[in-house]
Every structure is written in structure tokens, then in C-alpha cells.
Scaffold this active site. Sequence first.
Site, PDB file in Angstrom:
ATOM      1  N   ILE A 121      67.328  23.046  -6.856  1.00  0.00           N
ATOM      2  CA  ILE A 121      67.035  21.923  -5.951  1.00  0.00           C
ATOM      3  C   ILE A 121      66.013  22.383  -4.926  1.00  0.00           C
ATOM      4  O   ILE A 121      66.260  23.353  -4.197  1.00  0.00           O
ATOM      5  CB  ILE A 121      68.294  21.452  -5.188  1.00  0.00           C
ATOM      6  CG1 ILE A 121      69.399  21.037  -6.150  1.00  0.00           C
ATOM      7  CG2 ILE A 121      67.951  20.301  -4.245  1.00  0.00           C
ATOM      8  CD1 ILE A 121      70.660  20.522  -5.455  1.00  0.00           C
ATOM      9  N   THR A 122      64.874  21.694  -4.852  1.00  0.00           N
ATOM     10  CA  THR A 122      63.913  22.047  -3.802  1.00  0.00           C
ATOM     11  C   THR A 122      64.393  21.427  -2.492  1.00  0.00           C
ATOM     12  O   THR A 122      64.906  20.300  -2.468  1.00  0.00           O
ATOM     13  CB  THR A 122      62.488  21.556  -4.131  1.00  0.00           C
ATOM     14  OG1 THR A 122      62.446  20.125  -4.145  1.00  0.00           O
ATOM     15  CG2 THR A 122      62.005  22.109  -5.469  1.00  0.00           C
ATOM     16  N   GLY A 123      64.235  22.191  -1.409  1.00  0.00           N
ATOM     17  CA  GLY A 123      64.654  21.677  -0.110  1.00  0.00           C
ATOM     18  C   GLY A 123      66.152  21.549  -0.007  1.00  0.00           C
ATOM     19  O   GLY A 123      66.662  20.472   0.297  1.00  0.00           O
ATOM     20  N   GLY A 138      69.899  18.161   4.879  1.00  0.00           N
ATOM     21  CA  GLY A 138      69.748  16.790   4.416  1.00  0.00           C
ATOM     22  C   GLY A 138      70.322  16.526   3.034  1.00  0.00           C
ATOM     23  O   GLY A 138      71.379  17.049   2.652  1.00  0.00           O
ATOM     24  N   TYR A 190      52.763   7.989   2.888  1.00  0.00           N
ATOM     25  CA  TYR A 190      54.141   8.216   2.407  1.00  0.00           C
ATOM     26  C   TYR A 190      54.469   7.275   1.245  1.00  0.00           C
ATOM     27  O   TYR A 190      54.972   7.705   0.208  1.00  0.00           O
ATOM     28  CB  TYR A 190      55.137   8.012   3.560  1.00  0.00           C
ATOM     29  CG  TYR A 190      56.570   8.307   3.159  1.00  0.00           C
ATOM     30  CD1 TYR A 190      56.982   9.613   2.904  1.00  0.00           C
ATOM     31  CD2 TYR A 190      57.502   7.276   3.010  1.00  0.00           C
ATOM     32  CE1 TYR A 190      58.295   9.884   2.518  1.00  0.00           C
ATOM     33  CE2 TYR A 190      58.817   7.541   2.634  1.00  0.00           C
ATOM     34  CZ  TYR A 190      59.205   8.847   2.391  1.00  0.00           C
ATOM     35  OH  TYR A 190      60.505   9.123   1.999  1.00  0.00           O
TER      36      TYR A 190
HETATM   37  N1  LIG Z   1      66.478  10.486   4.681  1.00  0.00           N
HETATM   38  C1  LIG Z   1      66.139   9.288   4.203  1.00  0.00           C
HETATM   39  O1  LIG Z   1      66.499   8.228   4.756  1.00  0.00           O
HETATM   40  C2  LIG Z   1      65.318   9.188   2.940  1.00  0.00           C
HETATM   41  C3  LIG Z   1      65.090   7.908   2.416  1.00  0.00           C
HETATM   42  C4  LIG Z   1      64.332   7.801   1.240  1.00  0.00           C
HETATM   43  C5  LIG Z   1      63.857   8.939   0.608  1.00  0.00           C
HETATM   44  N2  LIG Z   1      64.090  10.165   1.155  1.00  0.00           N
HETATM   45  C6  LIG Z   1      63.556  11.344   0.455  1.00  0.00           C
HETATM   46  O2  LIG Z   1      64.589  12.299   0.307  1.00  0.00           O
HETATM   47  C7  LIG Z   1      64.030  13.604   0.221  1.00  0.00           C
HETATM   48  C8  LIG Z   1      64.814  14.557   1.094  1.00  0.00           C
HETATM   49  O3  LIG Z   1      64.718  14.110   2.412  1.00  0.00           O
HETATM   50  P1  LIG Z   1      65.774  14.458   3.580  1.00  0.00           P
HETATM   51  O4  LIG Z   1      66.016  13.189   4.289  1.00  0.00           O
HETATM   52  O5  LIG Z   1      66.911  15.244   3.065  1.00  0.00           O
HETATM   53  O6  LIG Z   1      64.802  15.369   4.509  1.00  0.00           O
HETATM   54  P2  LIG Z   1      65.073  16.627   5.432  1.00  0.00           P
HETATM   55  O7  LIG Z   1      66.420  16.564   6.103  1.00  0.00           O
HETATM   56  O8  LIG Z   1      63.858  16.682   6.311  1.00  0.00           O
HETATM   57  O9  LIG Z   1      65.064  17.867   4.411  1.00  0.00           O
HETATM   58  C9  LIG Z   1      63.864  18.258   3.828  1.00  0.00           C
HETATM   59  C10 LIG Z   1      64.050  19.556   3.037  1.00  0.00           C
HETATM   60  O10 LIG Z   1      62.753  19.906   2.546  1.00  0.00           O
HETATM   61  C11 LIG Z   1      62.421  21.222   2.942  1.00  0.00           C
HETATM   62  N3  LIG Z   1      60.988  21.274   3.230  1.00  0.00           N
HETATM   63  C12 LIG Z   1      60.277  20.523   4.100  1.00  0.00           C
HETATM   64  N4  LIG Z   1      58.979  20.868   4.061  1.00  0.00           N
HETATM   65  C13 LIG Z   1      58.859  21.861   3.151  1.00  0.00           C
HETATM   66  C14 LIG Z   1      57.778  22.629   2.668  1.00  0.00           C
HETATM   67  N5  LIG Z   1      56.533  22.489   3.132  1.00  0.00           N
HETATM   68  N6  LIG Z   1      58.030  23.547   1.719  1.00  0.00           N
HETATM   69  C15 LIG Z   1      59.266  23.757   1.270  1.00  0.00           C
HETATM   70  N7  LIG Z   1      60.340  23.054   1.677  1.00  0.00           N
HETATM   71  C16 LIG Z   1      60.132  22.124   2.623  1.00  0.00           C
HETATM   72  C17 LIG Z   1      63.261  21.509   4.180  1.00  0.00           C
HETATM   73  O11 LIG Z   1      63.502  22.892   4.220  1.00  0.00           O
HETATM   74  P3  LIG Z   1      63.057  23.875   5.394  1.00  0.00           P
HETATM   75  O12 LIG Z   1      62.742  23.025   6.602  1.00  0.00           O
HETATM   76  O13 LIG Z   1      64.258  24.753   5.592  1.00  0.00           O
HETATM   77  O14 LIG Z   1      61.884  24.609   4.848  1.00  0.00           O
HETATM   78  C18 LIG Z   1      64.539  20.735   3.867  1.00  0.00           C
HETATM   79  O15 LIG Z   1      65.405  21.518   3.063  1.00  0.00           O
HETATM   80  C19 LIG Z   1      62.552  13.456   0.585  1.00  0.00           C
HETATM   81  O16 LIG Z   1      61.781  13.492  -0.602  1.00  0.00           O
HETATM   82  C20 LIG Z   1      62.462  12.066   1.211  1.00  0.00           C
HETATM   83  O17 LIG Z   1      61.194  11.483   0.999  1.00  0.00           O
HETATM   84  C21 LIG Z   1      64.810  10.323   2.302  1.00  0.00           C
END
Ligand SMILES: NC(=O)c1ccc[n+]([C@@H]2O[C@H](COP(=O)([O-])OP(=O)(O)OC[C@H]3O[C@@H](n4cnc5c(N)ncnc54)[C@H](OP(=O)(O)O)[C@@H]3O)[C@@H](O)[C@H]2O)c1
Length: 287
Positions: free
Chosen positions: A12-14, A18, A168
Site C-alpha cells: 500500500i502506498t502511503g 489516513g 486534482y
Molecule cells: N480523505 C478524503 O476525504 C479523500 C476523498 C477522496 C479521495 N481521497 C484519496 O485518498 C487517498 C489517500 O488520502 P488520505 O485522505 O488518506 O490522505 P493523507 O491522510 O494525507 O495520507 C496521504 C499518505 O500519502 C503519503 N504521501 C503524501 N505525499 C507523498 C509523497 N510525495 N511520496 C510518498 N508518499 C506520500 C503520506 O505519507 P507521509 O506523509 O508519511 O510521507 C500518507 O501516508 C488520496 O489518493 C486521496 O486523493 C481522499
Amino acid sequence: MAASMTGKTVLITGGTGGIGKAAGIGLASMGARLGITGRDRDRAERAAKDIETESGNPAVDVFVADLSSQAEVRRMAGEVLSAYPRLDVLVNNVGGFWSHRHTTADGLEHTFALNHLAPFLLTTLLLERLIDSAPARVVTVSSGAQSMGKIDFDDLMGEQDYSGQQAYNQSKLANVMFTYELARRLDGTGVTATALHPGMTNTSFSSADPARAMAPVVFLARPFMKSPKKGAETVVYLASSSEVEGVNGQYYANRKTKKSNISSYDSEVTARLWQVSADLIGAADAR
Ligand SMILES: NC(=O)c1ccc[n+]([C@@H]2O[C@H](COP(=O)([O-])OP(=O)(O)OC[C@H]3O[C@@H](n4cnc5c(N)ncnc54)[C@H](OP(=O)(O)O)[C@@H]3O)[C@@H](O)[C@H]2O)c1
């Protein structure tokens, strides 16, 4: 009954927070060997420990890379291939939002590079291993924002006109188009590709944007947002459930198929995006 993932390896990336971390807990709880990625080793190690504690599964590995850099994606993919003789599931989860245009180490617009080109490149590099491990799955976390997206082939990197929301939306539509085109290319290999909207989820999403442009929206929406565990449900479902065994080239929300942006069904457009993306990662031979 919950699916068993015993004997399966999932990347899993990231996974440091979250939706990715919550999905990691879900899949490790089912017995998967789990790899998570993050940019900072300490943060990633701490997340891996949390996942081990919450899932009761000690088989959690950490891979460190800034996925906005293609060199870093390539290095990390090499480490994954060395560590994992088989790979059953790849979850492309990393994504972000930036209200102001800026570029990556490769000189590419950050949103397009991180949200679309990074999963495109990582999947390409891991594809033979996935095919050798078939049946295998590629699950890509898109967003409901894809429905408002448009692929602007004349200005993919927002050089002439940049809006964070448009960038986005475009990147999340690209996630769906990538999934559909990948599904066509994988037909008959036993590897499937699906994409999903996790739902509005209470995470650190968009906090990396220095302007914090989404902060007021997030503040107002927070009471209605899903917990990370709920937001990860469709990821876990697509990665593990026997109900979706063999399902290829579909978009999901709330564990159900959903129609995506009408343009995502145009195979000429998805093939064009594939070609442009292959050129941008310097891989004329991307499968
Ligand atoms: N949250 C929402 O409401 C929502 C809604 C629709 C879609 N999404 C999608 O869900 C996915 C996950 O989002 P989330 O809400 O869980 O976000 P999040 O809490 O910001 O988590 C993002 C993850 O990505 C990693 N990351 C960020 N920039 C990176 C980089 N340059 N290289 C490597 N790793 C990186 C972070 O790790 P580190 O910071 O530790 O490196 C973290 O593990 C995204 O694709 C987002 O577009 C989210």
C-alpha cells in the site's frame, strides 16, 4: 465472513496515515504480509508498529520514498521486487492537493506527477511480478472529484492555467482512466485493476498544501466525514473480497460499482493518456 489474506503479500502506498494506514490495519488483520510506504523512515516505522499492534500481525515492512520523484519510485520498486518474491495486491493510495502550482524534482506539475504518474510508473515497474503472482489485483484510490475532471491534453501540467481543484480533479480522473486502460491491457493475465472513491474521510488530506486552501471546507465537512477505518472499507473490499475476484476495469464507491466520468469510457482518450504518461516516465514499452 472476513476474507483470509494469509499467504498474500500486499503493498500500500502511503500507509503512514489516513486511508492507507487504516486499509493496512484491515488487510494485516486478515493475515496479509504488508508493505507500507512513506517519505520519512521514522514516521513509517511508527505507523508499521501501530499496524502490527492493532492487527496482531508482525509481518509489516516499510519502504521509504518520495513518490513525486521518478528516481525514487524506481529505487523503491527495486527494493520491493528484492523483498517480495510474489505480490498479490498493489494499492495505489498516495495522493494530494495543492492550490498553487509547483513542480517536482523532475520538473513536472506536482499534482499530476504524484497522483497519476507515480502510480502509473510504480504499477508498470511491478507489473511482471503481479502477473507472475496471478490472480493478483491493482487497486487505485481515486475520488468522487473524478466526475468533475477533464484531461486537458493541451495543458496537462497547468502551465497556461492552473487551479488546484482542476488539477486534482484531472489527476483523479486520470486514476480512473489508467485503471480502465490497464484493465484492457491485463485482460487474460489474471491480474485485475479497479479504482474507487473512498468517500469524504477525516484524514490529513490536503494539509501539505501551504495555503491550506481546503481547510475551511474540511472544517465544515469534518462532522460528516467518515473515520479512516470506514474510508478504507472499499479499499479493503477490492483488495481482498472473493466477491470481486476477477472483476476488472470497474469504479467503486461504498463497495458497489458506480458509473465514472463519461470521458473515462472513451478508449481512444484512455489510450492517449496512457501513451502520454508512458512518454513522461520514459517508458515507450509500458505494457
Ligand atoms: N480523505 C478524503 O476525504 C479523500 C476523498 C477522496 C479521495 N481521497 C484519496 O485518498 C487517498 C489517500 O488520502 P488520505 O485522505 O488518506 O490522505 P493523507 O491522510 O494525507 O495520507 C496521504 C499518505 O500519502 C503519503 N504521501 C503524501 N505525499 C507523498 C509523497 N510525495 N511520496 C510518498 N508518499 C506520500 C503520506 O505519507 P507521509 O506523509 O508519511 O510521507 C500518507 O501516508 C488520496 O489518493 C486521496 O486523493 C481522499
